[in-house]
Design an enzyme around this catalytic site. Structure first.
Site, PDB file in Angstrom:
ATOM      1  CG  ASP A   1      35.137  33.723  35.075  1.00  0.00           C
ATOM      2  OD1 ASP A   1      36.017  32.912  35.007  1.00  0.00           O
ATOM      3  OD2 ASP A   1      35.245  34.916  34.075  1.00  0.00           O
TER       4      ASP A   1
ATOM      5  CG  ASP B   1      48.205  37.278  43.123  1.00  0.00           C
ATOM      6  OD1 ASP B   1      47.383  37.877  42.674  1.00  0.00           O
ATOM      7  OD2 ASP B   1      48.258  36.308  43.915  1.00  0.00           O
TER       8      ASP B   1
ATOM      9  CE  LYS C   1      45.073  37.633  45.812  1.00  0.00           C
ATOM     10  NZ  LYS C   1      45.311  36.453  44.871  1.00  0.00           N
TER      11      LYS C   1
ATOM     12  CG  HIS D   1      39.983  40.300  42.521  1.00  0.00           C
ATOM     13  ND1 HIS D   1      41.479  40.612  43.184  1.00  0.00           N
ATOM     14  CD2 HIS D   1      40.076  39.097  41.942  1.00  0.00           C
ATOM     15  CE1 HIS D   1      42.188  39.391  42.966  1.00  0.00           C
ATOM     16  NE2 HIS D   1      41.385  38.644  41.945  1.00  0.00           N
ATOM     17  NE  ARG D   2      38.707  34.585  43.710  1.00  0.00           N
ATOM     18  CZ  ARG D   2      40.069  34.953  43.177  1.00  0.00           C
ATOM     19  NH1 ARG D   2      41.045  35.121  43.952  1.00  0.00           N
ATOM     20  NH2 ARG D   2      40.131  34.871  42.037  1.00  0.00           N
TER      21      ARG D   2
HETATM   22  P1  ITT Z   1      38.285  28.156  37.709  1.00  0.00           P
HETATM   23  O1  ITT Z   1      38.390  26.799  38.070  1.00  0.00           O
HETATM   24  O2  ITT Z   1      37.685  28.911  38.954  1.00  0.00           O
HETATM   25  O3  ITT Z   1      37.481  28.830  36.592  1.00  0.00           O
HETATM   26  P2  ITT Z   1      40.579  29.636  36.735  1.00  0.00           P
HETATM   27  O4  ITT Z   1      42.151  29.773  37.227  1.00  0.00           O
HETATM   28  O5  ITT Z   1      40.133  29.280  35.596  1.00  0.00           O
HETATM   29  O6  ITT Z   1      39.681  28.890  37.930  1.00  0.00           O
HETATM   30  P3  ITT Z   1      39.141  32.385  36.614  1.00  0.00           P
HETATM   31  O7  ITT Z   1      38.964  31.748  35.204  1.00  0.00           O
HETATM   32  O8  ITT Z   1      38.315  32.953  37.331  1.00  0.00           O
HETATM   33  O9  ITT Z   1      39.769  31.068  37.140  1.00  0.00           O
HETATM   34  O10 ITT Z   1      40.585  33.377  36.371  1.00  0.00           O
HETATM   35  C1  ITT Z   1      41.197  33.712  35.268  1.00  0.00           C
HETATM   36  C2  ITT Z   1      42.604  33.997  35.504  1.00  0.00           C
HETATM   37  O11 ITT Z   1      42.627  35.307  36.120  1.00  0.00           O
HETATM   38  C3  ITT Z   1      43.186  33.038  36.460  1.00  0.00           C
HETATM   39  O12 ITT Z   1      43.950  31.902  35.957  1.00  0.00           O
HETATM   40  C4  ITT Z   1      44.464  34.026  36.821  1.00  0.00           C
HETATM   41  O13 ITT Z   1      45.597  34.171  35.902  1.00  0.00           O
HETATM   42  C5  ITT Z   1      43.739  35.321  36.896  1.00  0.00           C
HETATM   43  N1  ITT Z   1      43.303  35.767  38.447  1.00  0.00           N
HETATM   44  C6  ITT Z   1      42.170  35.507  38.837  1.00  0.00           C
HETATM   45  N2  ITT Z   1      42.251  35.801  40.270  1.00  0.00           N
HETATM   46  C7  ITT Z   1      43.666  36.255  40.513  1.00  0.00           C
HETATM   47  C8  ITT Z   1      43.893  36.742  41.623  1.00  0.00           C
HETATM   48  O14 ITT Z   1      43.579  36.843  42.784  1.00  0.00           O
HETATM   49  N3  ITT Z   1      45.428  37.036  41.362  1.00  0.00           N
HETATM   50  C9  ITT Z   1      46.088  36.482  40.456  1.00  0.00           C
HETATM   51  N4  ITT Z   1      45.509  36.375  39.418  1.00  0.00           N
HETATM   52  C10 ITT Z   1      44.118  35.962  39.312  1.00  0.00           C
END
Ligand code: ITT
Length: 193
Positions: free
Chosen positions: A68, A151, A171, A176-177
């Protein structure tokens, strides 16, 4: 070893597939026949990551990890944070989310922000978490068209490009990831193949 990566976000799957060692067979939610929305009802990034990983273990029986992530903006006291995906509403629209954030920071010069990822690993009946942070700032408009989510408006510290202007390899090295995943990978290297 096989592990499910519990995400519906194909961009995340693509990022992680590039980094995970070959002896780990990565299964997607499609591969295990999970087509439902996994609940994310916790109030913290860590809580949601754990919730997703436990959900898959409980309902599908697979060892699994889930990530997350969220964008934490200094000037907004850490918002949108755990609400990053639906900042501008339930439609989870990346453009709408970015537009709202740019509007909130209009004329604001303090634009520091960080992306945070928590990966929760459910393996052999135990939960472990791994955190990765990438510091940077919010640009004044969108640049680039790679990547996903925020991004195009996030410029990591020490770089002159947004994440959306970078190759995925770069990237992944600094994100972070990427950082959380490196911690996860060194943890699971310890386990027998
Ligand atoms: P899951 O199915 O894994 O939950 P998600 O899109 O809902 O997918 P998250 O809840 O982890 O993902 O992330 C929340 C939001 O944060 C995601 O929809 C993006 O808008 C933003 N986000 C997360 N990681 C990002 C990244 O590497 N670059 C840009 N935006 C990111």
């Amino acid at each position: 070893m096989q592990l499910v990566f519990a995400t519906n976000n194909l961009n995340k799957l693509k990022e992680v597939q590039k980094l995970i060692p070959q002896h780990i067979k990565l299964l997607s939610l499609n591969d295990i026949g999970c087509f439902e929305e996994i609940p994310e009802t916790q109030t913290t990034i860590e809580g949601n990551a754990i919730q997703k990983a436990e959900y898959i273990k409980t309902h599908y029986g697979y060892d699994c990890f889930a990530d997350d992530s969220g964008l934490e903006v200094d000037y907004l006291n850490g918002a949108p944070g755990v609400f990053s995906a639906r900042y501008a509403g339930e439609q989870r629209d990346a453009n709408a989310n970015m537009n709202l954030l740019l509007l909130k920071l209009e004329h604001i010069t303090h634009r520091a922000a960080q992306f945070k990822t928590v990966i929760a690993l459910q393996l052999n009946g135990e939960i472990d978490t791994f955190t990765g942070i990438c510091k940077g700032e919010i640009t004044e408009k969108k640049f680039g068209n790679q990547g996903f989510g925020y991004d195009p408006i996030f410029k990591p510290l020490g770089y002159n490009q947004t994440f959306a202007e970078m190759e995925l390899e770069l990237k992944n090295q600094i994100s972070h990831r990427g950082k959380a995943l490196m911690k996860l990978i060194s943890f699971i290297q310890e386990f027998p193949k």
